[in-house]
Design an enzyme around this catalytic site. Structure first.
Site, PDB file in Angstrom:
ATOM      1  N   SER A  48       0.818  -1.222   0.000  1.00  0.00           N
ATOM      2  CA  SER A  48       0.000   0.000   0.000  1.00  0.00           C
ATOM      3  C   SER A  48       0.852   1.274   0.000  1.00  0.00           C
ATOM      4  O   SER A  48       0.423   2.299  -0.522  1.00  0.00           O
ATOM      5  CB  SER A  48      -0.940   0.017   1.210  1.00  0.00           C
ATOM      6  N   CYS A 175       0.486  -3.962  10.081  1.00  0.00           N
ATOM      7  CA  CYS A 175      -0.334  -3.996   8.863  1.00  0.00           C
ATOM      8  C   CYS A 175      -0.422  -5.389   8.272  1.00  0.00           C
ATOM      9  O   CYS A 175      -1.396  -6.088   8.464  1.00  0.00           O
ATOM     10  CB  CYS A 175       0.128  -3.012   7.794  1.00  0.00           C
TER      11      CYS A 175
HETATM   12  N1  APR Z   1      -3.153 -13.982 -10.457  1.00  0.00           N
HETATM   13  C1  APR Z   1      -2.591 -14.604  -9.385  1.00  0.00           C
HETATM   14  N2  APR Z   1      -1.634 -14.030  -8.624  1.00  0.00           N
HETATM   15  C2  APR Z   1      -1.209 -12.798  -8.968  1.00  0.00           C
HETATM   16  C3  APR Z   1      -1.753 -12.101 -10.072  1.00  0.00           C
HETATM   17  C4  APR Z   1      -2.751 -12.750 -10.842  1.00  0.00           C
HETATM   18  N3  APR Z   1      -3.320 -12.176 -11.893  1.00  0.00           N
HETATM   19  N4  APR Z   1      -1.124 -10.898 -10.155  1.00  0.00           N
HETATM   20  C5  APR Z   1      -0.246 -10.846  -9.144  1.00  0.00           C
HETATM   21  N5  APR Z   1      -0.293 -11.994  -8.427  1.00  0.00           N
HETATM   22  C6  APR Z   1       0.476 -12.340  -7.232  1.00  0.00           C
HETATM   23  C7  APR Z   1       1.914 -11.841  -7.216  1.00  0.00           C
HETATM   24  O1  APR Z   1       2.782 -12.742  -7.898  1.00  0.00           O
HETATM   25  C8  APR Z   1       2.215 -11.765  -5.715  1.00  0.00           C
HETATM   26  O2  APR Z   1       2.765 -12.965  -5.219  1.00  0.00           O
HETATM   27  O3  APR Z   1      -0.123 -11.708  -6.113  1.00  0.00           O
HETATM   28  C9  APR Z   1       0.838 -11.540  -5.079  1.00  0.00           C
HETATM   29  C10 APR Z   1       0.667 -10.137  -4.480  1.00  0.00           C
HETATM   30  O4  APR Z   1       1.580  -9.980  -3.440  1.00  0.00           O
HETATM   31  P1  APR Z   1       2.341  -8.603  -3.099  1.00  0.00           P
HETATM   32  O5  APR Z   1       2.545  -7.843  -4.339  1.00  0.00           O
HETATM   33  O6  APR Z   1       3.502  -8.969  -2.245  1.00  0.00           O
HETATM   34  O7  APR Z   1       1.258  -7.782  -2.268  1.00  0.00           O
HETATM   35  P2  APR Z   1       0.784  -7.867  -0.743  1.00  0.00           P
HETATM   36  O8  APR Z   1       1.626  -6.986   0.114  1.00  0.00           O
HETATM   37  O9  APR Z   1       0.623  -9.296  -0.326  1.00  0.00           O
HETATM   38  O10 APR Z   1      -0.637  -7.164  -0.864  1.00  0.00           O
HETATM   39  C11 APR Z   1      -1.673  -7.712  -1.655  1.00  0.00           C
HETATM   40  O11 APR Z   1      -3.367  -6.506  -0.468  1.00  0.00           O
HETATM   41  O12 APR Z   1      -3.152  -4.845   1.120  1.00  0.00           O
HETATM   42  C12 APR Z   1      -3.351  -5.130  -0.218  1.00  0.00           C
HETATM   43  O13 APR Z   1      -2.455  -3.202  -1.286  1.00  0.00           O
HETATM   44  C13 APR Z   1      -2.277  -4.555  -1.087  1.00  0.00           C
HETATM   45  O14 APR Z   1      -3.615  -4.885  -3.005  1.00  0.00           O
HETATM   46  C14 APR Z   1      -2.499  -5.389  -2.316  1.00  0.00           C
HETATM   47  C15 APR Z   1      -2.830  -6.757  -1.749  1.00  0.00           C
HETATM   48 ZN    ZN Z   2      -0.098  -2.021   4.640  1.00  0.00          ZN
END
Ligand code: APR
Ligand code: ZN
Ligand code: ZN
Length: 375
Positions: A48, A175
């Protein structure tokens, strides 16, 4: 003795849209009434914060100090602060708990009227700032601002935690960990024996996995397009890993087949509207529940056939895992200290605070789960 005085320290400032972090000398004013000045010890880098850098979610005017997942120590308190004192170990809360508003008085929500997620003014309650740099006021971020050696927050935005808690681990309770874990144990209230699917195996998704496991789910399916996420997911309790790109069928059809009719609980932890719809469709048509955890880009819209809700599916969302911060964060820290769950698997990198830009590169390249900045 710094109480009552302006503190000069370093902070990471974003001066404008899509700019990198710049480490600057700043001045932090003393806390006013019902405010707390905190010395930050550790701060995690969360997706975020990156959304705020990119303008994916709403953010106030620049310059700003981001960061919202931290642990620190109270340096001094303003007038009227009775439940905190200098030296207390604390976690800042981006979802405050004033204790007096309609939401705070209801057990049905953890939101407080003072929450500034959709309407962040970047200012304290009296509409002024406690941060300045080169003669300019600097805005704060969702009531926290933790990418700085010292911050000032409202006393509704602080939870006091066990003095022995390691800041470089429990900062994640501020968080990412709580958001995922609470989505499983508090929002979904998963029953033992449940079948769950988690879309997205980043820091949030893996924290959901930890919650599913603690709640006694027997089948935990992880979905991610990055197969490098699968090993850690399995270590934490995922029983089946699926890459949607390895399948020709839509992912919800794959999941319905695999589970004999759909999952009990589906969690969307990516922030994509398409995977939100897939998560909803992968739940059992009558008794399934889908929980939206990911944050979709501003002004996006979802559409689906309303008939899919008619047999009793549930669709919900929550932020910060449904946890009321002051009530639940101290307990989560105690649960961590009692080894009810582990946070170590989520922290893949630690960096000195000055290397914050490197930390964000690790996030953007998909190499990190969580990077923790040490002060
Ligand atoms: N299909 C499946 N997995 C996906 C796709 C998709 N189309 N696109 C991205 N991913 C996977 C990524 O490879 C990654 O492992 O989703 C995961 C997202 O993880 P992070 O980028 O590390 O994000 P994270 O901190 O876990 O947050 C996820 O929650 O709080 C919210 O803002 C944050 O929207 C975000 C979500
Ligand atoms: Zn956060
Ligand atoms: Zn409130």
């Amino acid at each position: 003795e710094t109480a009552g005085k302006v503190i000069k320290c370093r902070a990471a400032i974003i001066w404008g849209d899509k700019q990198p972090f710049s480490i600057e000398d700043i001045e932090v004013a003393p806390p006013r009434a019902h405010e707390v000045r905190i010395k930050i010890l550790a701060s995690g880098i969360c997706r975020s914060d990156d959304h705020a850098v990119n303008g994916t979610i709403s953010n106030p005017a620049y310059p700003i100090i981001l960061g919202h997942e931290a642990a620190g120590v109270v340096e001094s308190v303003g007038e009227g602060v009775t439940n905190l004192k200098p030296g207390d170990k604390v976690i800042p809360l981006f979802v405050p708990q004033c204790g007096e508003c309609r939401c705070c008085k209801s057990p049905k929500t953890n939101i407080c009227v003072k929450t500034k997620l959709g309407n962040n003014t970047g200012l304290m309650e009296d509409n002024t700032s406690r941060f300045s740099c080169k003669g300019k006021d600097i805005y704060n971020f969702i009531g926290t601002s933790t990418f700085t050696e010292y911050t000032v927050v409202s006393d509704a935005n602080v939870a006091k935690i066990d003095a022995s808690a390691p800041p470089e681990k429990v900062c994640l309770i501020g968080c990412g960990f709580s958001t995922g874990y609470g989505s499983a144990v508090k929002v979904a209230k998963i029953e033992p024996g449940s079948t769950c699917v988690i879309f997205g195996l980043g820091g949030i998704g893996l924290s959901v996995v930890i919650g599913c496991k603690v709640a006694g789910a027997t089948r935990i399916i992880g979905v991610d397009i990055n197969p490098e996420k699968f090993a850690k997911a399995k270590e934490l309790g995922v029983t089946d890993c699926i890459n949607p790109q390895d399948n020709t069928k839509p992912i919800h059809e794959v999941l319905i087949e695999l589970t004999g009719g759909g999952v009990d609980y589906a969690f969307e932890c990516i922030g994509h509207i398409n995977s939100m719809t897939s998560a909803l469709l992968s739940t059992h048509y009558a008794l399934g529940t889908c929980i939206i955890v990911g944050v979709a880009p501003k002004s996006s819209q979802i559409s689906f056939d309303p008939m899919i809700m008619l047999f009793g599916r549930t669709l919900k969302g929550a932020c910060f895992g449904g946890f009321k911060g002051k009530d639940c964060v101290p307990q989560l820290v105690s649960d961590y200290l009692a080894k009810k769950f582990d946070l170590d698997g989520l922290v893949t990198h630690t960096l000195p605070f000055e290397k914050i830009n490197e930390g964000f590169e690790l996030l953007r390249s998909g190499k990190s789960i969580r990077t923790v900045l040490l002060f």
